[in-house]
Design a protein around this motif. Structure first.
Motif, PDB file in Angstrom:
ATOM      1  N   PRO A   1       0.814  -1.229   0.000  1.00  0.00           N
ATOM      2  CA  PRO A   1       0.000   0.000   0.000  1.00  0.00           C
ATOM      3  C   PRO A   1       0.839   1.266   0.000  1.00  0.00           C
ATOM      4  O   PRO A   1       0.400   2.298  -0.498  1.00  0.00           O
ATOM      5  CB  PRO A   1      -0.825  -0.121   1.285  1.00  0.00           C
ATOM      6  CG  PRO A   1      -0.917  -1.588   1.526  1.00  0.00           C
ATOM      7  CD  PRO A   1       0.386  -2.152   1.077  1.00  0.00           C
ATOM      8  N   GLN A   2       2.046   1.194   0.561  1.00  0.00           N
ATOM      9  CA  GLN A   2       2.948   2.339   0.539  1.00  0.00           C
ATOM     10  C   GLN A   2       4.288   1.901  -0.036  1.00  0.00           C
ATOM     11  O   GLN A   2       4.877   0.919   0.405  1.00  0.00           O
ATOM     12  CB  GLN A   2       3.136   2.918   1.938  1.00  0.00           C
ATOM     13  CG  GLN A   2       1.868   3.568   2.504  1.00  0.00           C
ATOM     14  CD  GLN A   2       2.120   4.238   3.840  1.00  0.00           C
ATOM     15  OE1 GLN A   2       2.857   3.728   4.668  1.00  0.00           O
ATOM     16  NE2 GLN A   2       1.496   5.391   4.044  1.00  0.00           N
ATOM     17  N   MET A   3       4.742   2.652  -1.032  1.00  0.00           N
ATOM     18  CA  MET A   3       5.991   2.327  -1.711  1.00  0.00           C
ATOM     19  C   MET A   3       6.887   3.566  -1.748  1.00  0.00           C
ATOM     20  O   MET A   3       6.416   4.703  -1.656  1.00  0.00           O
ATOM     21  CB  MET A   3       5.723   1.846  -3.139  1.00  0.00           C
ATOM     22  CG  MET A   3       4.882   0.580  -3.229  1.00  0.00           C
ATOM     23  SD  MET A   3       5.798  -0.902  -2.773  1.00  0.00           S
ATOM     24  CE  MET A   3       6.872  -1.070  -4.204  1.00  0.00           C
ATOM     25  N   ARG A   4       8.201   3.337  -1.914  1.00  0.00           N
ATOM     26  CA  ARG A   4       9.153   4.423  -2.025  1.00  0.00           C
ATOM     27  C   ARG A   4       9.725   4.456  -3.446  1.00  0.00           C
ATOM     28  O   ARG A   4       9.712   3.451  -4.173  1.00  0.00           O
ATOM     29  CB  ARG A   4      10.272   4.256  -0.990  1.00  0.00           C
ATOM     30  CG  ARG A   4       9.760   4.170   0.446  1.00  0.00           C
ATOM     31  CD  ARG A   4      10.885   4.203   1.443  1.00  0.00           C
ATOM     32  NE  ARG A   4      11.521   5.510   1.484  1.00  0.00           N
ATOM     33  CZ  ARG A   4      11.055   6.546   2.192  1.00  0.00           C
ATOM     34  NH1 ARG A   4       9.939   6.425   2.917  1.00  0.00           N
ATOM     35  NH2 ARG A   4      11.698   7.697   2.179  1.00  0.00           N
ATOM     36  N   LEU A   5      10.228   5.634  -3.828  1.00  0.00           N
ATOM     37  CA  LEU A   5      10.737   5.805  -5.189  1.00  0.00           C
ATOM     38  C   LEU A   5      11.811   4.773  -5.523  1.00  0.00           C
ATOM     39  O   LEU A   5      11.827   4.219  -6.627  1.00  0.00           O
ATOM     40  CB  LEU A   5      11.293   7.226  -5.357  1.00  0.00           C
ATOM     41  CG  LEU A   5      10.264   8.351  -5.502  1.00  0.00           C
ATOM     42  CD1 LEU A   5      10.955   9.704  -5.467  1.00  0.00           C
ATOM     43  CD2 LEU A   5       9.462   8.205  -6.789  1.00  0.00           C
TER      44      LEU A   5
END
Length: 313
Positions: free
Chosen positions: A181-185
């Motif tokens: 649900p949450q990702m980083r670049l």
């Protein structure tokens, strides 16, 4: 020849009443003013229109013939004025808006529906095109205002930021297992990314975000239309990276998962107008409605759409 419609109206009124004091009273002017206007008309025409004695006023033969001509001229003038007024009313109802497609799809339908209720018979033209094309239409006076991203540097344009738009990740099928649900670049680099072409603001924002990290942004595929992106995601060709407003039209697609890019860029969204001139009444109403719809969207999707930056643009 310097003759005004007002002079012709005074001449015709006097030709019917043949009484200076009565005509002056009916037209709410002084008798000397009426006499002066008739005298100036006679001098301009080089004709004597009235014979005056201490007891009576009557038309000369030339005056009688010129009265017929004056009625015809005034009739044509008033008919022309009506046509002119009608054209002005149609022109005042014209509204042209340039906006990139995602804004045209998400914001402008509500704006147009409200305009139909508030404004009598608006004639609306929507140009849904790339950000640069929107600004060019505005500069060419082909649009009353534009909905765009990235404050333009052109000296003839000014920008009012309405909101900021988060970037999201769309995944379907087998790729849903690869994203959270949450990702980083940095985590996106291992995925087959699909985004819009270099002409889009989405590509510009993402490229700038990676450039700050010293990384070249190289997605797997680039396309022009969000609908094409949706089809590719559905067929599991890759994972899409787009601003939230851009994906809203396809959020309801079955089997698609939306993830937040927590350290992703924030895309600015705003109204662009020309610095010189004043918007028409219908354009001003439309811009007020755009502000209202933008505020409603921020209230409805607070996690994805953020208020304007306090920094002036």
């Amino acid at each position: 020849m310097n003759i005004s419609p007002k002079q012709l109206r005074l001449f015709l009124a006097l030709s019917e009443s043949l009484n200076f004091s009565k005509t002056a009273e009916q037209l709410f002017i002084s008798q000397p003013s009426l006499s002066k206007a008739i005298q100036e008309l006679e001098e301009e025409l080089g004709l004597t229109l009235f014979e005056r004695t201490t007891r009576s006023v009557r038309l000369t033969p030339s005056g009688a013939r010129m009265a017929v001509v004056a009625r015809s001229v005034l009739g044509e003038f008033e008919a022309g004025l009506k046509r002119f007024q009608s054209s002005a009313e149609r022109e005042a109802a014209q509204l042209s808006i340039a906006a990139w497609p995602s804004l045209a799809h998400v914001v402008l339908p509500a704006v147009c529906a409200a305009l139909e209720r508030q404004t009598p018979t608006p004639q609306i033209t929507l140009h849904d095109c790339a950000n640069s094309a929107c600004l060019q239409r505005l500069l060419n006076h082909q649009a009353d205002f534009a909905l765009a991203s990235v404050a333009p540097s052109h000296p003839d344009l000014q920008y009012e930021e309405l909101l900021r738009d988060r970037f999201v990740l769309l995944a379907g099928g087998k790729w849903r297992k690869q994203v959270r649900p949450q990702m980083r670049l940095d985590e996106l680099l291992a995925l087959p990314l699909i985004t819009l072409t270099d002409a889009s603001t989405a590509m510009r924002y993402m490229s700038a975000a990676y450039l700050q990290r010293g990384i070249e942004y190289r997605p797997k595929m680039q396309v022009d239309q969000v609908a094409t992106v949706a089809g590719l995601v559905k067929k599991e060709v890759g994972v899409a990276v787009l601003p939230y407003l851009g994906v809203m039209p396809i959020l309801g697609m079955a089997g698609i998962q939306t993830s937040e890019i927590v350290d992703g860029p924030l895309r600015s969204v705003g109204i662009v107008t020309r610095r010189l001139g004043h918007p028409s009444a219908v354009a001003q109403t439309a811009m007020d409605l755009v502000r209202s719809v933008s505020a409603e969207l921020m209230g409805k999707y607070p996690g994805w759409l953020l208020p304007p930056s306090s920094r002036k643009r």
